[in-house]
Design a protein around this motif. Sequence first.
Motif, mmCIF file in Angstrom:
data_model
loop_
_atom_site.group_PDB
_atom_site.id
_atom_site.type_symbol
_atom_site.label_atom_id
_atom_site.label_comp_id
_atom_site.label_asym_id
_atom_site.label_seq_id
_atom_site.Cartn_x
_atom_site.Cartn_y
_atom_site.Cartn_z
ATOM 1 N N ASN A 54 42.736 39.366 36.358
ATOM 2 C CA ASN A 54 42.316 40.735 36.089
ATOM 3 C C ASN A 54 43.508 41.585 35.663
ATOM 4 N N LEU A 55 43.321 42.379 34.605
ATOM 5 C CA LEU A 55 44.360 43.264 34.091
ATOM 6 C C LEU A 55 43.868 44.695 34.163
ATOM 7 N N THR A 56 44.606 45.550 34.897
ATOM 8 C CA THR A 56 44.262 46.965 35.019
ATOM 9 C C THR A 56 45.461 47.810 34.624
ATOM 10 N N ALA A 85 37.937 33.252 31.762
ATOM 11 C CA ALA A 85 36.554 33.485 32.163
ATOM 12 C C ALA A 85 36.471 34.347 33.416
ATOM 13 N N ASN A 86 35.543 35.307 33.361
ATOM 14 C CA ASN A 86 35.127 36.115 34.516
ATOM 15 C C ASN A 86 36.133 37.178 34.953
ATOM 16 N N ILE A 87 37.209 37.394 34.180
ATOM 17 C CA ILE A 87 38.157 38.431 34.574
ATOM 18 C C ILE A 87 37.686 39.791 34.044
ATOM 19 N N THR A 88 38.404 40.855 34.443
ATOM 20 C CA THR A 88 38.163 42.190 33.926
ATOM 21 C C THR A 88 39.436 42.729 33.272
ATOM 22 N N LEU A 89 39.247 43.482 32.200
ATOM 23 C CA LEU A 89 40.334 44.212 31.554
ATOM 24 C C LEU A 89 39.931 45.678 31.596
ATOM 25 N N THR A 105 36.509 35.071 24.868
ATOM 26 C CA THR A 105 36.135 35.500 26.213
ATOM 27 C C THR A 105 34.937 34.692 26.703
ATOM 28 N N SER A 106 34.758 34.706 28.026
ATOM 29 C CA SER A 106 33.563 34.140 28.650
ATOM 30 C C SER A 106 33.254 34.965 29.886
ATOM 31 N N ASN A 107 32.219 35.792 29.792
ATOM 32 C CA ASN A 107 31.826 36.681 30.887
ATOM 33 C C ASN A 107 32.983 37.595 31.304
ATOM 34 N N VAL A 108 33.679 38.136 30.316
ATOM 35 C CA VAL A 108 34.820 39.028 30.557
ATOM 36 C C VAL A 108 34.374 40.470 30.361
#
Length: 208
Positions: A54-56, A85-89, A105-108
């Motif tokens: 995850n990148l914030t 896959a499955n992370i958030t930006l 991406t995959s479910n991002v």
Amino acid sequence: DNAADGNNNDRLQFATGVTVSANTTLTLTATTGDINGDGTLTLTANSGIAVNDNLTTNGLTIINSDVDGNGNADANGFGDLNLAANITLTTTNGDLTINTNDLITSNVTINAGTGDILITDSDGSGLEFGAAAGGNNLNISDVELGLMTASNLTINTNGDAVVENISEANSDNIAVTTALNANGDITFQNGDSTFNELLAQGNTGIIA
């Protein structure tokens, strides 16, 4: 920090205004934590960027995965942005600018909140948007669009753009305007596409 020691405090932390660059490929991995930017953050690489956790960030975020040795856009077609896959930006309402050969991406979830998202096809090969996605160009599927949140989304290419079956449900998180700019044609094919507001500019024509 990629120490797989079970410490959930492991993370990558960048101060505001930092630029992280690589002459070949840039890979960011925190393993048991997240990747955080205190403010604005710029990531650049000549031959692709991979983000594995995850990148914030907290401001303008620039991700340029396809540059030459002088930091300019590169048309060699080898610089993809690969989001695991499955992370958030998340940019915490900051604008997000992406320059890439392809967005993988995959479910991002990509969340700019009230900020804007700008995506540029770095090699100018063209855009395949919606059900048209799947070729060797910049591909953004209807499902991928549905996981993006922004006030406005702009996608630029020096090639042609093909738009196919963008659903109302998956375009709705772009609160205001989706803008498509192509140096060639923009073709709408095989069914309807629905947006809150669409601006389409094809320099050689729009085909529907």
